[in-house]
Motif scaffolding. Structure first.
Motif, PDB file in Angstrom:
ATOM      1  N   ASP A  71     -18.744 -18.208  -5.074  1.00 28.64           N
ATOM      2  CA  ASP A  71     -19.461 -17.820  -6.296  1.00 28.64           C
ATOM      3  C   ASP A  71     -20.946 -18.037  -6.022  1.00 28.64           C
ATOM      4  O   ASP A  71     -21.546 -19.034  -6.420  1.00 28.64           O
ATOM      5  N   ASP A 127     -21.191 -11.181  -6.736  1.00 28.58           N
ATOM      6  CA  ASP A 127     -21.221 -12.096  -5.594  1.00 28.58           C
ATOM      7  C   ASP A 127     -20.938 -11.357  -4.274  1.00 28.58           C
ATOM      8  O   ASP A 127     -21.517 -11.686  -3.241  1.00 28.58           O
ATOM      9  N   ASN A 187     -23.793 -16.894  -6.967  1.00 30.72           N
ATOM     10  CA  ASN A 187     -24.829 -17.107  -7.984  1.00 30.72           C
ATOM     11  C   ASN A 187     -24.418 -18.145  -9.021  1.00 30.72           C
ATOM     12  O   ASN A 187     -25.181 -18.459  -9.928  1.00 30.72           O
ATOM     13  N   GLY A 188     -23.206 -18.663  -8.874  1.00 26.84           N
ATOM     14  CA  GLY A 188     -22.772 -19.720  -9.784  1.00 26.84           C
ATOM     15  C   GLY A 188     -22.677 -19.282 -11.230  1.00 26.84           C
ATOM     16  O   GLY A 188     -22.751 -20.112 -12.136  1.00 26.84           O
ATOM     17  N   ALA A 189     -22.494 -17.991 -11.439  1.00 29.98           N
ATOM     18  CA  ALA A 189     -22.434 -17.472 -12.817  1.00 29.98           C
ATOM     19  C   ALA A 189     -21.450 -16.306 -12.892  1.00 29.98           C
ATOM     20  O   ALA A 189     -21.283 -15.560 -11.922  1.00 29.98           O
ATOM     21  N   GLY A 190     -20.806 -16.167 -14.031  1.00 32.88           N
ATOM     22  CA  GLY A 190     -19.921 -15.019 -14.253  1.00 32.88           C
ATOM     23  C   GLY A 190     -18.639 -15.050 -13.448  1.00 32.88           C
ATOM     24  O   GLY A 190     -17.960 -14.032 -13.339  1.00 32.88           O
ATOM     25  N   GLY A 191     -18.324 -16.176 -12.864  1.00 33.17           N
ATOM     26  CA  GLY A 191     -17.158 -16.252 -11.998  1.00 33.17           C
ATOM     27  C   GLY A 191     -17.413 -15.559 -10.661  1.00 33.17           C
ATOM     28  O   GLY A 191     -18.533 -15.124 -10.372  1.00 33.17           O
ATOM     29  N   LEU A 192     -16.380 -15.525  -9.840  1.00 36.21           N
ATOM     30  CA  LEU A 192     -16.472 -14.813  -8.555  1.00 36.21           C
ATOM     31  C   LEU A 192     -16.160 -13.350  -8.834  1.00 36.21           C
ATOM     32  O   LEU A 192     -15.018 -12.994  -9.135  1.00 36.21           O
ATOM     33  N   ASN A 193     -17.185 -12.513  -8.739  1.00 35.95           N
ATOM     34  CA  ASN A 193     -17.007 -11.108  -9.119  1.00 35.95           C
ATOM     35  C   ASN A 193     -17.825 -10.213  -8.192  1.00 35.95           C
ATOM     36  O   ASN A 193     -18.447 -10.697  -7.233  1.00 35.95           O
TER      37      ASN A 193
HETATM   38 CA    CA Z   1     -20.741 -15.160  -9.597  1.00 39.47          CA
END
Ligand code: CA
Length: 231
Positions: free
Chosen positions: A165, A176, A167-173
């Motif tokens: 992850d 990323d 960017n550490g945001a929005g989950g692993l998507n």
């Molecule tokens: Ca992310």
């Protein structure tokens, strides 16, 4: 007058004699006080770890790793405090709330240290919630093995810290995945390496890491990022 003679003893012979005369070997990596005390030479740590997200409040199993603590006689050390010090891992961040059982975190103003305790088999199990701080590819990053593992005060060695992850945001998507590509393209010169992308701990960043990232993304275990971080 007889000429003065000198006897030259080969240095290798001197070394051999010294070794033979030494008392029973004590590993420099084992504390001399012995039994029940963590010994680096007999303990095991992973090459690298992955900071993970969660799904439904459960930390992603992909992040699981074990540290095994043994003493000078190779006996497991139960009840040892195993910690990972992320103070040098400036391009990743640790979640303030750790969903995996038995894990605690001390944020220390951003220089996070994560703890767990060994069981009767000397094993401490981790899934550490965290992520990267990346907003664009090519940002400076920690090198290989930025985290230090300790058992009590005994330094067990360094582990690489990777972050699917990114960017550490929005989950692993897919954001990323795109960040991985732009970040890894920055290594085209060969002079660029960041541990955050090195998921298989090979000390290089290549398509094998990207394949692992896609697999982790499809697995869905890190669909949620942490709600808050130590930095
Ligand atoms: Ca992310």
């Amino acid at each position: 007058m007889r000429p003065t003679t000198r006897c030259f003893i080969p240095a290798t012979l001197v070394a051999l004699v010294a070794i033979v005369l030494l008392p029973a070997a004590v590993s420099a990596e084992c504390p001399p006080d012995g039994l029940g005390v963590p010994c680096t030479a007999n303990s095991t740590i992973p090459c690298g770890i992955e900071l993970v997200g969660a799904a439904g409040g459960v930390a992603d199993p992909l992040g699981q790793f074990v540290v095994v603590v043994r003493d000078v006689a190779n006996n497991p050390v139960a009840g040892a405090d195993v910690s990972l010090d992320f103070g040098s891992c400036f391009d990743t961040r640790i979640a303030t709330a750790q969903p995996y059982q038995g894990i605690t975190v001390a944020c220390n103003g951003g220089a996070a240290v994560v703890h767990a305790t060994t069981d009767a088999n000397g094993q401490a199990r981790f899934r550490i919630a965290g992520g990267g701080t990346l907003t664009a590819g090519g940002a400076p990053g920690a090198g290989y093995g930025c985290a230090v593992v300790r058992a009590g005060t005994e330094n067990l060695g360094a582990v690489n810290v990777a972050a699917p992850d990114l960017n550490g945001a929005g989950g692993l998507n897919p954001v990323d995945l795109a960040l991985f590509l732009s970040d890894s393209f920055a290594s085209a010169s060969g002079a660029y390496y960041v541990g955050r992308l090195d998921y298989n701990c090979s000390h290089s960043v290549n398509p094998a890491d990207f394949a692992m990232l896609i697999s982790a993304s499809l697995g869905g275990g890190s669909s949620s990022s942490a709600a808050g971080y130590c930095q």
